[in-house]
Design a protein around this motif. Structure first.
Motif, PDB file in Angstrom:
ATOM      1  N   UNK A 140      -2.038  11.126  -3.517  1.00  0.00           N
ATOM      2  CA  UNK A 140      -2.031   9.694  -3.192  1.00  0.00           C
ATOM      3  C   UNK A 140      -2.819   9.597  -1.706  1.00  0.00           C
ATOM      4  N   UNK A 141      -3.698   8.728  -1.590  1.00  0.00           N
ATOM      5  CA  UNK A 141      -4.303   8.555  -0.223  1.00  0.00           C
ATOM      6  C   UNK A 141      -3.511   7.430   0.215  1.00  0.00           C
ATOM      7  N   UNK A 142      -3.265   7.685   1.522  1.00  0.00           N
ATOM      8  CA  UNK A 142      -2.526   6.882   2.466  1.00  0.00           C
ATOM      9  C   UNK A 142      -3.324   5.370   2.402  1.00  0.00           C
ATOM     10  N   UNK A 143      -2.749   4.365   2.167  1.00  0.00           N
ATOM     11  CA  UNK A 143      -3.475   3.096   2.075  1.00  0.00           C
ATOM     12  C   UNK A 143      -4.015   2.676   0.641  1.00  0.00           C
ATOM     13  N   UNK A 144      -3.724   3.553  -0.435  1.00  0.00           N
ATOM     14  CA  UNK A 144      -4.005   3.149  -1.714  1.00  0.00           C
ATOM     15  C   UNK A 144      -3.057   1.862  -2.106  1.00  0.00           C
ATOM     16  N   UNK A 145      -3.731   0.849  -2.926  1.00  0.00           N
ATOM     17  CA  UNK A 145      -2.773  -0.254  -3.204  1.00  0.00           C
ATOM     18  C   UNK A 145      -1.976   0.137  -4.320  1.00  0.00           C
ATOM     19  N   UNK A 146      -0.729  -0.310  -3.962  1.00  0.00           N
ATOM     20  CA  UNK A 146       0.431   0.162  -4.936  1.00  0.00           C
ATOM     21  C   UNK A 146       0.127  -0.717  -6.378  1.00  0.00           C
ATOM     22  N   UNK A 147      -0.671  -1.619  -6.465  1.00  0.00           N
ATOM     23  CA  UNK A 147      -0.829  -2.135  -7.342  1.00  0.00           C
ATOM     24  C   UNK A 147      -2.024  -1.142  -8.462  1.00  0.00           C
ATOM     25  N   UNK A 148      -2.814  -0.524  -7.803  1.00  0.00           N
ATOM     26  CA  UNK A 148      -3.669   0.165  -8.548  1.00  0.00           C
ATOM     27  C   UNK A 148      -2.791   1.290  -9.087  1.00  0.00           C
ATOM     28  N   UNK A 149      -1.971   1.874  -8.124  1.00  0.00           N
ATOM     29  CA  UNK A 149      -1.262   3.177  -8.675  1.00  0.00           C
ATOM     30  C   UNK A 149      -0.365   2.675  -9.864  1.00  0.00           C
ATOM     31  N   UNK A 150       0.148   1.354  -9.875  1.00  0.00           N
ATOM     32  CA  UNK A 150       1.197   0.869 -10.848  1.00  0.00           C
ATOM     33  C   UNK A 150       0.305   0.660 -12.254  1.00  0.00           C
ATOM     34  N   UNK A 160       0.808  -1.226  -0.155  1.00  0.00           N
ATOM     35  CA  UNK A 160       0.037  -0.121  -0.057  1.00  0.00           C
ATOM     36  C   UNK A 160       0.870   1.335   0.009  1.00  0.00           C
ATOM     37  N   UNK A 161       0.278   2.321  -0.380  1.00  0.00           N
ATOM     38  CA  UNK A 161       0.843   3.506  -0.359  1.00  0.00           C
ATOM     39  C   UNK A 161       0.995   4.145   1.267  1.00  0.00           C
ATOM     40  N   UNK A 162       2.119   4.208   1.669  1.00  0.00           N
ATOM     41  CA  UNK A 162       2.211   4.873   3.003  1.00  0.00           C
ATOM     42  C   UNK A 162       2.740   6.363   2.970  1.00  0.00           C
ATOM     43  N   UNK A 208       2.652  13.601  -3.692  1.00  0.00           N
ATOM     44  CA  UNK A 208       2.475  13.938  -2.398  1.00  0.00           C
ATOM     45  C   UNK A 208       1.333  12.566  -1.866  1.00  0.00           C
ATOM     46  N   UNK A 209       1.670  12.300  -0.435  1.00  0.00           N
ATOM     47  CA  UNK A 209       0.632  11.494   0.060  1.00  0.00           C
ATOM     48  C   UNK A 209      -0.022  12.277   1.284  1.00  0.00           C
ATOM     49  N   UNK A 210      -1.349  12.038   1.129  1.00  0.00           N
ATOM     50  CA  UNK A 210      -2.217  12.556   2.445  1.00  0.00           C
ATOM     51  C   UNK A 210      -2.738  11.417   3.229  1.00  0.00           C
ATOM     52  N   UNK A 211      -3.046  11.794   4.637  1.00  0.00           N
ATOM     53  CA  UNK A 211      -3.670  10.893   5.531  1.00  0.00           C
ATOM     54  C   UNK A 211      -4.925  10.462   4.811  1.00  0.00           C
ATOM     55  N   UNK A 212      -4.979   9.051   5.298  1.00  0.00           N
ATOM     56  CA  UNK A 212      -6.216   8.353   4.958  1.00  0.00           C
ATOM     57  C   UNK A 212      -7.545   9.179   5.092  1.00  0.00           C
ATOM     58  N   UNK A 213      -8.384   9.290   4.222  1.00  0.00           N
ATOM     59  CA  UNK A 213      -9.727  10.264   4.199  1.00  0.00           C
ATOM     60  C   UNK A 213      -9.577  11.504   3.513  1.00  0.00           C
ATOM     61  N   UNK A 214      -8.264  11.920   3.331  1.00  0.00           N
ATOM     62  CA  UNK A 214      -8.029  13.302   2.937  1.00  0.00           C
ATOM     63  C   UNK A 214      -8.140  13.568   1.510  1.00  0.00           C
ATOM     64  N   UNK A 215      -8.285  12.281   0.820  1.00  0.00           N
ATOM     65  CA  UNK A 215      -8.298  12.069  -0.584  1.00  0.00           C
ATOM     66  C   UNK A 215      -9.136  11.101  -1.028  1.00  0.00           C
ATOM     67  N   UNK A 216      -9.604  10.954  -2.165  1.00  0.00           N
ATOM     68  CA  UNK A 216     -10.140   9.610  -2.374  1.00  0.00           C
ATOM     69  C   UNK A 216      -9.426   8.711  -3.201  1.00  0.00           C
ATOM     70  N   UNK A 217      -8.535   8.078  -2.631  1.00  0.00           N
ATOM     71  CA  UNK A 217      -7.553   7.114  -3.442  1.00  0.00           C
ATOM     72  C   UNK A 217      -6.557   7.774  -4.052  1.00  0.00           C
ATOM     73  N   UNK A 218      -6.924   8.466  -5.285  1.00  0.00           N
ATOM     74  CA  UNK A 218      -5.850   9.005  -6.103  1.00  0.00           C
ATOM     75  C   UNK A 218      -6.412  10.176  -7.034  1.00  0.00           C
ATOM     76  N   UNK A 219      -5.645  11.261  -6.683  1.00  0.00           N
ATOM     77  CA  UNK A 219      -5.994  12.391  -7.666  1.00  0.00           C
ATOM     78  C   UNK A 219      -4.621  12.729  -8.634  1.00  0.00           C
TER      79      UNK A 219
END
Lengths: 334, 365
Positions: free
Chosen positions: A94-104, A3-5, A127-138
């Motif tokens: 990126x939202x913290x917790x986004x799966x790296x596979x999704x990002x790839x 996951x994205x940390x 940039x990585x934001x805390x969980x809940x501060x974005x919806x997965x990936x912008x």
């Protein structure tokens, strides 16, 4: 599952690995510096420069994903301005917790789309934001392109008598995303039309360099938002023929059921063109010669009547006004 | 589109229009019809049917928009209910933006009230089941078309012992409103285009009072161009030949006796009583409220809210629009102070409102 940390955005080891192993590799960036060095034909003297942000939900939809959309959207904004797109930047939130596979998957899709469109992604940011501060990936993309000499397509050049062309069926993107999102309880074969239009538009401009007066990719608000802007800016009336508008049966059916008008629904792989009357035939043939323009059609014309208003001649022969859309038919579709 | 395109066929439409034209020319005098239903108003303007009909045939819209006819005072009651602590007020999206004298439900939500948009009363019931610590009030707005599903939700709440589900019923009945318009005599009407969905529930026979008591013919119509033109054609024939009756031009949905199951569900839950209509005032026997054995579900009986009688917004002529007395563009606010983005009255808010239809599908002049 990886996951994205938060540390992926920290500037430390993890961040470096993400940039070097994922982004730089996918986008074929050989050397990592603070800025990209780019070259272009300086004799052309004029650049077009644009930016757009992408927050679509869901991230993956039939016919595309947020990455493909982020490349196509910016490429198309440059292309409809008359520019030849060359370089893009890509900023990721990126939202913290986004799966790296999704990002790839998203990054691979961006790289493939950029290659197909003949543009290069040369710089970026994460940039990585805390969980809940974005919806997965912008994603934000900016793009530069070179402009040819001579006058550029703008709404101010539209004249009464100009023909209005569309490069294909309308409403495909908006309805494909909506059917996916609303969890409709029936099968839908709808796919988004998300595609880079620069090659199609280059062919059109080569065929009638002087005849193309204005171009726009009719995204949010669809065809009618674009035509209302044109009518207001150019001080002309625009008349649309209902029977000549290319629509997929599935889009008509889905719109009918949901009470939507496909002429107001977003597209991501279509261009609307205002063309001088005498060039309309050549322009139509040029659009139809490209795979993305097979279903191109002349759908209306600019008139001296009712300046500022867009009207529809209905199938039954009546005429009514097509107003600028009020509010969003559907939020977060791009 | 199968099952739709058949009812939009331009050639068939032209044939019907030619016959209507011929009969109207032969009749000579003006024929004025009212489409009761807001759905018809929208379809008529969307397909541009008015322009295609002969000059001496006039269509005017009626009170058939449930959101629009909800009285200003009932809206204030809904807002007051929404402000009660622990209450969730659930209703249909169109109600959210109707301006009242103390703002709209949307404003109440922005100020902290818990107001939710739902697609059906059953969604509101599900909300009550999921949040047993809250008091869920469904604001039931609609005609005979909507009332059966709301009644079904109440019965389901009873059966499932969902004690925190309440109803504020502002449901209304269409035949009494039609009667009120004819009794008032403010507008002369030669025929009524009957509401297709309402009549699917109540049955075409429910309109027999129109020819019997008023000598006015009624033709029940669906919502596609050919449905509406067929109904107009039949009304014109009845007017010209002087033989008023009830004609069912929506046979694929409407039966003479209507939908007995839906009628039975309504009968078990609701009792008919007087109701206040925007533009028409208080009409006897025109509203549905919960029966006494369901008083524990009746939001107005459980939560004592008192509101001052509210007036319609200043300058707003929705009342006259709803009675068919004026066309929306005749209102000085239309398209100026009052647009779908900044509505002054409910007829500009609702998807079924006549003002919204005229604004959206206006004719270029």
């Amino acid at each position: 599952m990886k996951q994205v940390l938060i540390a992926h955005g920290s500037g430390g080891q993890l961040a470096h690995e993400l940039i070097a192993n994922l982004f730089a590799r996918a986008f074929d960036i050989a050397e990592l510096n603070d800025a990209a060095e780019v070259t272009f034909d300086t004799s052309l003297r004029r650049l077009a420069f644009t930016t757009d942000s992408y927050v679509i939900s869901p991230l993956f939809f039939p016919g595309g994903d947020i990455g493909r959309l982020a490349v196509c959207g910016t490429v198309n904004d440059l292309a409809v301005s008359g520019a030849r797109p060359l370089y893009l930047s890509a900023g990721f939130i990126l939202e913290e917790g986004l799966s790296l596979e999704t990002l790839e998957r998203v990054v691979a899709s961006m790289a493939a789309t950029a290659r197909a469109a003949g543009v290069r992604i040369v710089t970026g940011d994460t940039k990585v934001v805390n969980r809940g501060a974005a919806d997965g990936l912008f994603i934000n993309t900016a793009g530069v392109g070179v402009l040819p000499p001579g006058s550029l397509p703008t709404p101010g050049r539209i004249r009464p008598g100009d023909r209005i062309l569309v490069s294909g069926t309308l409403g495909d993107h908006g309805m494909a995303v909506m059917m996916q999102r609303e969890g409709m309880a029936f099968d839908s074969s709808l796919t988004s039309d998300c595609a880079p239009l620069n090659e199609l538009i280059a062919g059109l401009l080569a065929a009638c360099p002087e005849g193309v007066h204005c171009m726009r990719d009719p995204t949010r608000g669809g065809l009618i938002a674009t035509l209302n802007e044109w009518a207001a800016t150019a001080g002309v009336g625009i008349e649309v023929e209902e029977t000549s508008i290319p629509l997929r049966e599935e889009v008509r059916g889905a719109c009918e059921m949901l009470g939507l008008d496909p002429l107001y629904v977003a597209n991501e792989g279509k261009v609307v063109v205002a063309v001088a009357q005498e060039a309309a035939g050549v322009a139509l043939a040029a659009l139809r010669a490209h795979p993305l323009g097979r279903a191109a059609a002349i759908v209306g014309r600019a008139t001296v009547d009712h300046p500022g208003l867009v009207t529809l001649r209905t199938e039954l022969g009546a005429q009514r006004v097509l107003q600028m859309p009020v509010g969003e038919q559907l939020p977060r579709i791009c | 589109m199968k099952y739709v395109d058949e009812f939009r066929d331009p050639a068939a439409a032209r044939r019907l229009l030619a016959r209507i034209e011929r009969r109207c020319a032969q009749y000579g005098k003006e024929i004025r019809l009212m489409e009761f239903c807001g759905g018809h108003t929208h379809a008529i303007l969307k397909f541009g049917l008015r322009q295609l009909l002969p000059a001496n045939l006039r269509l005017s819209s009626g009170p058939g928009c449930p959101v629009c006819v909800t009285s200003a005072t009932d809206l204030e009651r809904a807002i007051a209910l929404a402000r009660i602590p622990d209450v969730i007020l659930a209703t249909f999206g169109d109600m959210m933006r109707v301006p009242g004298s103390s703002g709209s439900l949307q404003d109440a939500r922005a100020a902290g009230a818990d107001v939710r948009v739902v697609y059906s009363a059953l969604d509101a019931l599900a909300l009550a089941r999921r949040a047993p610590e809250r008091l869920v009030i469904f604001l039931g707005v609609g005609f005979e078309t909507t009332a059966p599903t709301v009644a079904a939700a109440v019965l389901r709440a009873e059966a499932g012992g969902i004690d925190n589900f309440y109803l504020f019923s502002v449901h209304k009945l269409t035949p009494p409103a039609t009667r009120a318009i004819l009794d008032a005599g403010e507008v002369h009407l030669d025929g009524i285009i009957g509401p297709g969905h309402v009549t699917t529930i109540i049955g075409a026979d429910a309109w027999q009072f129109l020819p019997r008591d008023y000598g006015v013919p009624c033709a029940v119509a669906g919502f596609e161009p050919l449905d509406i033109l067929r109904a107009v054609d039949e009304l014109v024939a009845m007017v010209v030949e002087g033989r008023p009756g009830v004609s069912n031009a929506y046979g694929r949905s409407v039966r003479a006796g209507g939908n007995r199951v839906a009628q039975d569900v309504m009968e078990r839950v609701f009792v008919v009583g007087e109701a206040e209509w925007r533009g028409l005032g208080v009409i006897p026997d025109s509203g549905l409220r919960l029966r006494d054995h369901l008083a524990h579900r009746d939001a107005l009986r459980i939560f004592a809210v008192t509101v001052a009688p509210a007036a319609d917004p200043p300058g707003c002529r929705c009342g006259e629009v709803l009675r068919g007395a004026i066309e929306p563009p005749a209102c000085p606010l239309f398209g100026r102070g009052c647009t779908p983005r900044t509505p002054v009255g409910p007829c500009m808010v609702s998807g079924e409102g006549a003002c919204a239809a005229h604004y959206r599908y206006g004719v270029a002049t």
